[in-house]
Design an enzyme around this catalytic site. Structure first.
Site, mmCIF file in Angstrom:
data_model
loop_
_atom_site.group_PDB
_atom_site.id
_atom_site.type_symbol
_atom_site.label_atom_id
_atom_site.label_comp_id
_atom_site.label_asym_id
_atom_site.label_seq_id
_atom_site.Cartn_x
_atom_site.Cartn_y
_atom_site.Cartn_z
ATOM 1 N N SER A 1 -11.240 -2.751 2.967
ATOM 2 C CA SER A 1 -10.679 -2.956 4.156
ATOM 3 C C SER A 1 -10.174 -1.589 4.739
ATOM 4 O O SER A 1 -9.568 -0.847 4.195
ATOM 5 C CB SER A 1 -9.337 -3.841 3.773
ATOM 6 O OG SER A 1 -9.578 -4.957 3.239
ATOM 7 N N GLU B 1 -6.268 1.773 6.501
ATOM 8 C CA GLU B 1 -5.675 1.827 5.272
ATOM 9 C C GLU B 1 -6.491 2.814 4.226
ATOM 10 O O GLU B 1 -5.875 3.191 3.384
ATOM 11 C CB GLU B 1 -6.048 0.354 4.614
ATOM 12 C CG GLU B 1 -5.580 0.292 3.117
ATOM 13 C CD GLU B 1 -5.850 -1.261 2.608
ATOM 14 O OE1 GLU B 1 -6.475 -1.398 1.548
ATOM 15 O OE2 GLU B 1 -5.430 -2.481 3.433
ATOM 16 N N ARG C 1 0.674 -1.155 -0.046
ATOM 17 C CA ARG C 1 -0.045 -0.215 -0.087
ATOM 18 C C ARG C 1 0.848 1.163 0.024
ATOM 19 O O ARG C 1 0.510 2.128 0.774
ATOM 20 C CB ARG C 1 -1.119 0.171 1.259
ATOM 21 C CG ARG C 1 -1.828 -1.120 1.340
ATOM 22 C CD ARG C 1 -2.802 -1.272 -0.041
ATOM 23 N NE ARG C 1 -3.410 -2.432 -0.052
ATOM 24 C CZ ARG C 1 -3.216 -3.773 -0.468
ATOM 25 N NH1 ARG C 1 -2.210 -3.905 -1.164
ATOM 26 N NH2 ARG C 1 -3.931 -4.854 -0.559
#
Length: 305
Positions: free
Chosen positions: A227, A297, A177
């Site tokens: 998520s 996230e 990420r």
């Protein structure tokens, strides 16, 4: 921010109808949450995108690049700045032999299906990811063992000085990420993806298999930003949250999904404040019980963070 001055400057440079004010961000995020953006711009071309960002920078106006809004929580007060929405004018997808070139506004699922149509394998993992190509490159998006770093060969971007640059994969610093674009605040304008020839039937079967996994395990029936937390090293956020007894924990209409504890969902008319309260409580309980720090996230816009 001098809203009307920025609006006038943008209108002078961009295509008619591409600039508006006080646009509710709840219309542009998959969470269906968020107050108004002071100025909302939808560039119709790469040239318009460059012009919009250069105007913002020249005036010192804060701006945010928006794709599909699938990984974003906007505050209830909105955003006192310019939201630059990379939309319908920047979705072109071109396939040549085993390489795909696409603009950053193309949906990742559309690029994956273009690969399928041309019998190209390697992008099946991305077929169900609900983001744009630009956001996927920025975040090095991934699912089911695949991620963008495995297929990207280059990105076209705008650097902080307003220069259009081409970056090869080894310049992108792609990690979990993470990318150099995120770190240095580059704006992704397009990307090149390298795939391999495959059997369309097998590619479709793989896509169907991953779609079934996604539908059966994720709360796709509710608005969310995917998520909510990054995967902690050596563990899974969803399992930590479940083991902490937080399945179904709720503040207002924001709640930990009962189907997949890694998702905070909008179960009705949740506010951004509700979502933040759930996130903070989950982080605290997981830290208290397991000593593990959960990092969000999702991205936050319009908050003092």
């Amino acid at each position: 921010m001098e809203q009307l001055i920025i609006k006038k400057m943008l209108e002078e440079q961009l295509a008619p109808g591409s600039v508006c004010v006080n646009e509710r961000m709840s219309k542009h995020t998959t969470f269906r949450i968020g107050g108004p953006a002071s100025v909302f711009v939808t560039p119709e071309s790469e040239e318009d995108l460059v012009a919009a960002i250069r105007i913002c920078r020249s005036q010192g106006a804060p701006y945010f690049i928006l794709g599909n809004g699938s990984n974003l929580l906007v505050s209830d007060q909105g955003y006192d700045g310019v939201v630059v929405h990379i939309g319908s004018g920047m979705k072109k997808i071109t396939v040549k032999e085993t390489q795909i070139t696409a603009k950053s506004g193309a949906m990742l699922s559309q690029v994956a299906h273009a690969a399928l149509e041309h019998g190209l394998t390697g992008m099946e993992f991305a077929a169900g990811i609900p983001g744009s190509l630009g956001g996927a490159c920025m975040m090095n998006a991934g699912a089911y063992g695949g991620e963008m770093s495995q297929i990207l060969v280059g990105v076209r971007a705008l650097d902080p000085e307003g220069n259009v640059i081409d970056l090869a994969t080894d310049q992108l610093d792609l990690g979990y990420r993470h990318s150099i674009m995120m770190e240095k605040q580059y704006v992704v304008m397009g990307a090149r993806i390298q795939l391999k020839q495959g059997d369309p039937k097998l590619i479709q079967e793989k896509m169907n298999e991953l779609k079934e996994k996604r539908v059966s395990k994720q709360p796709l029936e509710f608005p969310s930003a995917g998520s909510t937390f990054k995967r902690p090293e050596g563990a899974f956020a969803g399992k930590l949250i479940m083991d902490a007894g937080l399945r179904g924990f709720r503040v207002g209409d924001a709640m930990v999904s009962e189907k997949h504890c890694g998702f905070v969902i909008n179960a009705g008319r949740a506010t951004a404040k509700d979502v933040c309260s759930v996130i903070a409580h989950v982080q605290q309980v997981v830290m208290d019980k397991f000593g593990r720090k959960l990092e969000p996230e999702i991205r936050f816009l319009g908050f003092d963070r």
